[in-house]
Write an enzyme that holds these catalytic residues in place. Structure first.
Site, PDB file in Angstrom:
ATOM      1  CB  SER A  12      -0.861  -0.011   1.271  1.00 18.07           C
ATOM      2  OG  SER A  12      -1.541   1.210   1.435  1.00 18.07           O
ATOM      3  CE1 TYR A  52      -5.008  -1.010   5.428  1.00 14.69           C
ATOM      4  CE2 TYR A  52      -3.882   1.019   4.809  1.00 14.69           C
ATOM      5  CZ  TYR A  52      -4.457  -0.188   4.456  1.00 14.69           C
ATOM      6  OH  TYR A  52      -4.480  -0.571   3.135  1.00 14.69           O
TER       7      TYR A  52
HETATM    8  N1  LIG Z   1      -8.539   0.357  -1.622  1.00 10.36           N
HETATM    9  C1  LIG Z   1      -7.408   1.036  -1.446  1.00 10.36           C
HETATM   10  O1  LIG Z   1      -7.371   2.265  -1.564  1.00 10.36           O
HETATM   11  C2  LIG Z   1      -6.136   0.277  -1.116  1.00 10.36           C
HETATM   12  C3  LIG Z   1      -4.920   0.949  -1.265  1.00 10.36           C
HETATM   13  C4  LIG Z   1      -3.752   0.269  -0.977  1.00 10.36           C
HETATM   14  C5  LIG Z   1      -3.783  -1.046  -0.553  1.00 10.36           C
HETATM   15  N2  LIG Z   1      -4.971  -1.674  -0.395  1.00 10.36           N
HETATM   16  C6  LIG Z   1      -4.932  -3.063   0.052  1.00 10.36           C
HETATM   17  O2  LIG Z   1      -5.462  -3.889  -0.967  1.00 10.36           O
HETATM   18  C7  LIG Z   1      -5.882  -5.124  -0.386  1.00 10.36           C
HETATM   19  C8  LIG Z   1      -7.253  -5.472  -0.946  1.00 10.36           C
HETATM   20  O3  LIG Z   1      -8.187  -4.526  -0.460  1.00 10.36           O
HETATM   21  P1  LIG Z   1      -9.301  -3.837  -1.382  1.00 10.36           P
HETATM   22  O4  LIG Z   1      -9.085  -2.377  -1.307  1.00 10.36           O
HETATM   23  O5  LIG Z   1      -9.367  -4.507  -2.686  1.00 10.36           O
HETATM   24  O6  LIG Z   1     -10.612  -4.100  -0.498  1.00 10.36           O
HETATM   25  P2  LIG Z   1     -11.752  -5.230  -0.610  1.00 10.36           P
HETATM   26  O7  LIG Z   1     -12.520  -5.166   0.648  1.00 10.36           O
HETATM   27  O8  LIG Z   1     -12.466  -5.074  -1.910  1.00 10.36           O
HETATM   28  O9  LIG Z   1     -10.896  -6.560  -0.676  1.00 10.36           O
HETATM   29  C9  LIG Z   1     -10.392  -7.157   0.495  1.00 10.36           C
HETATM   30  C10 LIG Z   1     -10.812  -8.602   0.495  1.00 10.36           C
HETATM   31  O10 LIG Z   1     -10.233  -9.236   1.646  1.00 10.36           O
HETATM   32  C11 LIG Z   1     -11.238 -10.049   2.224  1.00 10.36           C
HETATM   33  N3  LIG Z   1     -10.957 -10.313   3.636  1.00 10.36           N
HETATM   34  C12 LIG Z   1     -10.898  -9.434   4.675  1.00 10.36           C
HETATM   35  N4  LIG Z   1     -10.654 -10.096   5.820  1.00 10.36           N
HETATM   36  C13 LIG Z   1     -10.556 -11.416   5.497  1.00 10.36           C
HETATM   37  C14 LIG Z   1     -10.318 -12.593   6.238  1.00 10.36           C
HETATM   38  N5  LIG Z   1     -10.152 -12.555   7.580  1.00 10.36           N
HETATM   39  N6  LIG Z   1     -10.271 -13.781   5.585  1.00 10.36           N
HETATM   40  C15 LIG Z   1     -10.478 -13.842   4.237  1.00 10.36           C
HETATM   41  N7  LIG Z   1     -10.713 -12.753   3.477  1.00 10.36           N
HETATM   42  C16 LIG Z   1     -10.755 -11.553   4.111  1.00 10.36           C
HETATM   43  C17 LIG Z   1     -12.527  -9.253   2.031  1.00 10.36           C
HETATM   44  O11 LIG Z   1     -13.667 -10.083   2.189  1.00 10.36           O
HETATM   45  C18 LIG Z   1     -12.325  -8.755   0.595  1.00 10.36           C
HETATM   46  O12 LIG Z   1     -12.748  -9.713  -0.337  1.00 10.36           O
HETATM   47  C19 LIG Z   1      -5.837  -4.925   1.124  1.00 10.36           C
HETATM   48  O13 LIG Z   1      -4.661  -5.542   1.635  1.00 10.36           O
HETATM   49  C20 LIG Z   1      -5.758  -3.413   1.271  1.00 10.36           C
HETATM   50  O14 LIG Z   1      -5.137  -3.039   2.467  1.00 10.36           O
HETATM   51  C21 LIG Z   1      -6.150  -1.047  -0.680  1.00 10.36           C
END
Ligand SMILES: NC(=O)c1ccc[n+]([C@@H]2O[C@H](COP(=O)([O-])OP(=O)(O)OC[C@H]3O[C@@H](n4cnc5c(N)ncnc54)[C@H](O)[C@@H]3O)[C@@H](O)[C@H]2O)c1
Length: 266
Positions: free
Chosen positions: A143, A156
């Protein structure tokens, strides 16, 4: 010819958001993909979209048995594992440290570290033997919060900074057989959620899109698909054969933000 023809991958949290975009892209590039997801609805949607090219496994990334089961499923369905993408995560919605009650801190710390850090370690540990056998690689979702403050709260940002150490140590220990790299997205339009009992969703936050657009030189909020090709490059044994311990930033150029946005200097 796809760039990942014949590859077998496993993506955690691949039912939605960035993980789902990675799954869709990997399949489009010729890979078969196991997906560890908590949601039966997301599992059904993956199967509807991709049929036999995906193998959804219902489970929780915090659980060792679920991670093992996910790897075993990929091996039995696809015969090998070339690429692991630890990706599932939760957010703290930038809650100010001083506003988290002291008596709540330990529980909130444990939940977010268990998902964001332990979940990555368990998936990597469960995949080790299979990745050694295939001389494969790990591509972690990091991230912009792995490098900068202010995109999340203390919890976070601690988890995402911590994962830089995880990635670097694993790259060191697991070489030469397994490469370990990462993609570090910045603000992305997803339904990223919080811990148990937290109903907030990132993309629904007031002003989120405008805030990201204002804060990055490229001037827009990214979509999950904007990052997916970078995972393909790092997964590919031909396109990044000599690359390990590397993190590709996909964040609109935060590092060169300077004192003003480029657009304001026009
Ligand atoms: N959205 C942003 O702006 C952003 C930016 C940088 C990094 N990220 C990172 O990207 C990654 C994906 O997040 P996203 O933004 O696509 O959100 P999202 O919520 O769409 O995807 C996250 C997924 O992880 C799953 N999840 C959460 N806890 C879980 C558990 N205990 N067991 C199994 N599955 C679980 C959720 O159900 C979901 O499907 C994360 O690591 C997040 O920190 C997101």
């Amino acid at each position: 010819m796809g760039r990942l023809d014949g590859y077998a991958a496993l993506v955690t949290g691949g039912g939605k958001g960035i993980g789902r975009a990675v799954v869709d892209r990997f399949v489009a590039e010729g890979a078969n993909v196991g997906v560890l997801t908590r949601s039966q609805g997301d599992a059904d949607s993956l199967t509807e979209a991709h049929g036999d090219a995906v193998a959804p496994i219902i489970g929780d990334v915090r659980n060792w048995d679920d991670n093992q089961r996910a790897v075993e499923t990929v091996l039995s369905r696809f015969g090998k594992l070339d690429t692991l993408v630890p990706n599932a995560g939760i957010y703290d919605f930038s809650d100010k440290f001083q506003n988290i009650r002291g008596e709540d801190l330990e529980a909130r710390y444990r939940e977010i570290f268990d998902v964001n850090v332990l979940g990555y370690l368990l998936a990597a540990r469960a995949s080790l033997e299979a990745l050694r056998a295939s001389e494969g690689s790990i591509v972690m979702t990091l991230s912009s919060s792995s490098f900068y403050t202010g995109g999340g709260g203390a919890l976070y940002v601690s988890t995402k900074h911590g994962l830089v150490g995880t990635l670097r140590q694993l790259a060191y220990e697991l070489s030469p057989e397994i490469r370990v790299n990462g993609v570090a997205p910045g603000g992305t339009r997803t339904g990223l959620g919080g811990g148990s009992g937290d109903a907030r969703v990132l993309e629904d936050l007031d002003g989120y899109e405008a805030m990201v657009a204002r804060n990055v030189p490229l001037g827009f909020l990214s979509e999950p698909e904007d990052h997916a090709g970078l995972y393909v490059t790092l997964a590919s044994k031909t396109e990044s054969r000599f690359v390990t311990a590397h993190i590709i930033r996909s964040d609109g150029g935060i590092e060169v933000r300077g004192r003003r946005r480029k657009r304001e200097t026009k």
